[in-house]
Design a protein around this motif. Structure first.
Motif, short mmCIF file in Angstrom:
data_model
loop_
_atom_site.label_atom_id
_atom_site.label_comp_id
_atom_site.label_asym_id
_atom_site.label_seq_id
_atom_site.Cartn_x
_atom_site.Cartn_y
_atom_site.Cartn_z
N VAL A 426 7.04 59.00 -14.05
CA VAL A 426 6.03 59.53 -13.13
C VAL A 426 5.00 60.33 -13.93
N THR A 427 3.88 60.60 -13.28
CA THR A 427 2.78 61.25 -13.98
C THR A 427 2.65 62.72 -13.56
N LEU A 428 2.49 63.56 -14.56
CA LEU A 428 2.28 64.99 -14.28
C LEU A 428 1.06 65.14 -13.36
N GLY A 429 1.21 65.93 -12.34
CA GLY A 429 0.12 66.16 -11.40
C GLY A 429 0.16 65.24 -10.20
N ALA A 430 0.98 64.20 -10.25
CA ALA A 430 1.04 63.25 -9.14
C ALA A 430 1.88 63.80 -7.99
N GLU A 431 1.60 63.28 -6.81
CA GLU A 431 2.42 63.55 -5.65
C GLU A 431 2.91 62.21 -5.14
N GLU A 432 4.20 62.11 -4.87
CA GLU A 432 4.75 60.80 -4.49
C GLU A 432 5.73 60.93 -3.34
N VAL A 433 5.97 59.78 -2.69
CA VAL A 433 7.02 59.68 -1.69
C VAL A 433 8.14 58.81 -2.26
N TRP A 434 9.33 59.38 -2.32
CA TRP A 434 10.51 58.63 -2.77
C TRP A 434 11.39 58.37 -1.55
N GLU A 435 11.84 57.12 -1.47
CA GLU A 435 12.75 56.76 -0.38
C GLU A 435 14.13 56.46 -0.95
N PHE A 436 15.13 57.08 -0.38
CA PHE A 436 16.52 56.79 -0.75
C PHE A 436 17.17 56.04 0.40
N VAL A 437 17.92 55.01 0.06
CA VAL A 437 18.56 54.14 1.05
C VAL A 437 20.05 54.06 0.71
N ASN A 438 20.88 54.55 1.62
CA ASN A 438 22.32 54.56 1.33
C ASN A 438 22.98 53.29 1.85
N GLN A 439 22.60 52.17 1.24
CA GLN A 439 23.29 50.91 1.51
C GLN A 439 22.93 49.90 0.43
N PRO A 440 23.79 48.91 0.22
CA PRO A 440 23.49 47.91 -0.81
C PRO A 440 22.32 47.04 -0.39
N PRO A 441 21.63 46.42 -1.35
CA PRO A 441 20.53 45.51 -1.00
C PRO A 441 21.05 44.37 -0.12
N SER A 444 23.44 41.30 -1.10
CA SER A 444 24.11 41.56 -2.38
C SER A 444 25.60 41.70 -2.15
N MET A 445 26.35 41.71 -3.24
CA MET A 445 27.79 41.89 -3.16
C MET A 445 28.14 43.37 -3.24
N GLY A 446 27.14 44.25 -3.27
CA GLY A 446 27.38 45.68 -3.45
C GLY A 446 28.14 46.29 -2.29
N GLY A 447 28.83 47.39 -2.58
CA GLY A 447 29.58 48.10 -1.56
C GLY A 447 28.91 49.43 -1.21
N GLY A 448 29.44 50.06 -0.17
CA GLY A 448 28.85 51.34 0.24
C GLY A 448 29.84 52.11 1.07
N GLY A 449 29.35 52.81 2.07
CA GLY A 449 30.23 53.42 3.03
C GLY A 449 30.59 54.86 2.78
N MET A 450 29.92 55.52 1.83
CA MET A 450 30.20 56.95 1.60
C MET A 450 28.94 57.78 1.70
N PRO A 451 29.08 59.06 2.05
CA PRO A 451 27.93 59.96 2.01
C PRO A 451 27.56 60.25 0.55
N HIS A 452 26.27 60.41 0.28
CA HIS A 452 25.81 60.81 -1.06
C HIS A 452 24.78 61.93 -0.94
N PRO A 453 25.10 63.13 -1.42
CA PRO A 453 24.09 64.20 -1.48
C PRO A 453 23.23 64.01 -2.73
N ILE A 454 21.98 63.64 -2.53
CA ILE A 454 21.10 63.32 -3.66
C ILE A 454 20.33 64.57 -4.09
N HIS A 455 20.37 64.85 -5.38
CA HIS A 455 19.73 66.03 -5.95
C HIS A 455 18.71 65.61 -7.00
N ILE A 456 17.55 66.25 -6.99
CA ILE A 456 16.51 65.96 -7.97
C ILE A 456 16.24 67.24 -8.76
N HIS A 457 16.26 67.13 -10.09
CA HIS A 457 16.03 68.27 -10.95
C HIS A 457 14.55 68.62 -11.06
#
Ligand code: C2O
Ligand code: CU
Ligand code: CU
Length: 540
Positions: A426-441, A444-457
């Protein structure tokens, strides 16, 4: 949606100006400056982190210099044998001594009291038998001071942190961040609170002193010898005893008066659904990144690992009685019946069980301690921002949370120490919208089914909005916690139940460099549900 901002302009405060603003007298500062040989530094090796990142800058003049040490210790948790823990201890080497407030009778580290504009130097000594590094959770600090796992130091080594406090008044915390070992190190006791305060906050007249109560909620399992038991699985770790400030079956005597309760979920994996036992609504005055513009009320509060919430409560409504803060039952915690990756065997007290957390015994009449009645709380805004909920939009980046080949991933990737993908730059000075999706694409063969507390430093974000799960069972689970979200304020951690989507608004200011984003279920983090993102200077 990308907007360019000029880096936030900060007034350079002279030392005299700083002293005036911070309310410390020069005399007190001088008295505090008398150098005492810190026990914390005795006996350590002279090996120092030599990386350019960690180098002390010669022109950095700290307002306070602190020696912080992580070392094994013993504390009394249960009757009988003391419990071996790992804990932080700190001492002020120079500057105002009240910056460090040790807590008695607990493995928790001392509370660090900071003020915006304060220049802090912390000399961290690792007296554990393994590598470690300290992260200042929620603080906006330079890359070199963020405690990235690549900056770990070995046993007996020292890492010097230097940063200026730039954060809003509120409740933050510090904990270890060595890759693969954050969960066990935090579990052994390595964690402490940071309180940030300024004159504006003090003018609000919130309860202070012994009416400003920290409540660090953690779950632990102790064996028959009173020793901590830890295990890890793709589900996480759940202890069978609930500890508040390091004590089981917590009770707290209070006066029939207003209190400020600063609550941190310091648990590795457990989510709490906080409520008063008599159903009285909770009055929320702050979230992760500080005070709200206006207080909000909730019947219960959903608090995931690393999240903070501050409550204002008037105990006079329960004068002469006992009132319990409890965790209510909810579903979708992910450890009941095994879930993906199992882990059910350890869940004596499942994630989503109902249990008491802390009992307040309210005196009949106020003690003789005078209490300054507080102003009508926050009649005006205390931050310059406005809530950003329900503004769902087109996201700049999307991150999907799912399990692949038996590992929790973010967009199918796991942590690599130095790696940053192009879509993580990302670029210094930018403002962005990030989307988090708690499920597999889809597909896909991906799994899921748990809560995830997402933290950004490195920053505090705003929550733009959420989309509920579409799956009927996941939707039903979500219904049991969603009214407890407090999305109004500044946040550094956001919970996504299985199937849920959330959009965040982020601004990258002041510092370039390598920062982390990850799941704050510490077992998920340790297993690699963590990635770097890099902030780069704009190219003209
Ligand atoms: Cu509280 Cu990266 O951590
Ligand atoms: Cu953090
Ligand atoms: Cu997770």
């Amino acid at each position: 949606m990308k907007k360019q901002h000029s880096p936030m302009k900060r007034a350079a405060l002279g030392r005299r100006e700083f002293l005036r603003l911070s309310g410390w007298s020069a005399l007190g500062l001088l008295a505090g400056a008398a150098f005492r040989t810190p026990q914390a530094l005795a006996g350590r090796l002279t090996t120092s982190q030599t990386s350019a990142l960690a180098a002390q800058t010669p022109d950095f003049v700290p307002d306070v210099e602190i020696a912080l040490r992580a070392a094994p210790d013993q504390v009394q948790i249960l009757p009988g044998a003391p419990t071996t823990v790992w804990r932080y201890q700190a001492e002020v080497l120079s500057g105002p001594t009240n910056v460090v407030q040790p807590l008695p009778d607990t493995y928790l580290g001392p509370i660090l009291h900071f003020r915006p504009g304060m220049k802090v130097r912390i000399r961290f000594t690792n007296d554990l038998a393994e590598e470690s590094i300290v992260h200042w959770h929620g603080l906006h600090v330079p890359e070199a001071a963020d405690g990235h796992p690549r900056l770990v130091i070995g046993s007996g080594e020292e890492y010097v942190y230097e940063y200026e406090v730039m954060d809003r008044p509120g409740t933050y915390w510090y904990h270890p961040h060595p890759h693969g070992r954050t969960g066990p190190q935090a579990y052994m006791g390595l964690a402490g609170l940071i309180f940030i305060s300024d004159d504006t906050e003090q003018a609000l007249g919130l309860p202070t002193g012994d009416r400003d109560l920290p409540l660090v909620i953690q779950d632990r399992t102790l064996d028959a010898q009173n020793q901590l038991v830890y295990s890890t699985s793709t589900a996480g770790f759940l202890g069978d005893a609930i500890l508040v400030n390091g004590q089981p079956k917590a009770t707290q005597q209070v006066n029939p008066a207003p209190y400020r309760l600063r609550i941190l979920n310091g648990s590795n994996s457990r989510i709490y659904k906080l409520a008063w036992s008599d159903g009285t609504p909770l009055k929320v005055i702050a979230t992760d990144g500080g005070l709200l513009d206006t207080p909000v009320s909730r019947a219960y509060i959903t608090l995931a690992p690393a999240e903070r919430v501050e409550l204002l409560v008037d105990f006079s409504q329960w004068a002469g009685q006992t009132i319990t803060m409890k965790s209510l039952a909810f579903s979708g915690g992910g450890l009941i019946g095994g879930g993906p990756g199992g882990g059910a065997s350890q869940a004596t007290l499942p994630n989503g069980a109902e249990f008491p957390i802390v009992q307040f015994q309210v005196a009949q009449a106020a003690s003789s301690l005078p209490f300054k009645s507080f102003l009508p709380l926050m009649a005006g805004p205390v931050t310059s921002s406005t809530p950003a909920t329900n503004r769902w939009t087109q996201a700049d980046r999307t991150f999907q949370l799912y399990m692949q080949f038996g590992q929790w991933t973010i967009n199918g990737r796991t942590f690599q120490m130095e790696a940053v993908a192009p879509d993580e730059t990302v670029t210094l000075g930018a403002e962005e919208v990030w989307e988090f999706v708690n499920q597999p694409p889809a597909g896909s063969m991906g799994g899921g089914g748990m809560p995830h507390p997402i933290h950004i430093h490195g920053l505090q974000f705003r929550i733009i909005g959420r989309q509920p799960p579409t799956d009927a069972q996941q939707r039903a689970n979500w219904e049991t916690v969603k009214d407890g979200y407090v999305d109004e304020g500044w946040k550094d951690t956001v919970l996504l139940m299985a199937g849920e989507r959330v959009q965040l608004q982020l601004a990258f200011k002041d510092y370039t460099g390598l920062y982390l984003y990850h799941c704050h279920n510490l077992e998920h983090e340790d297993m690699g549900m963590m990635r770097n993102y890099r902030i780069v200077a704009p190219t003209n």
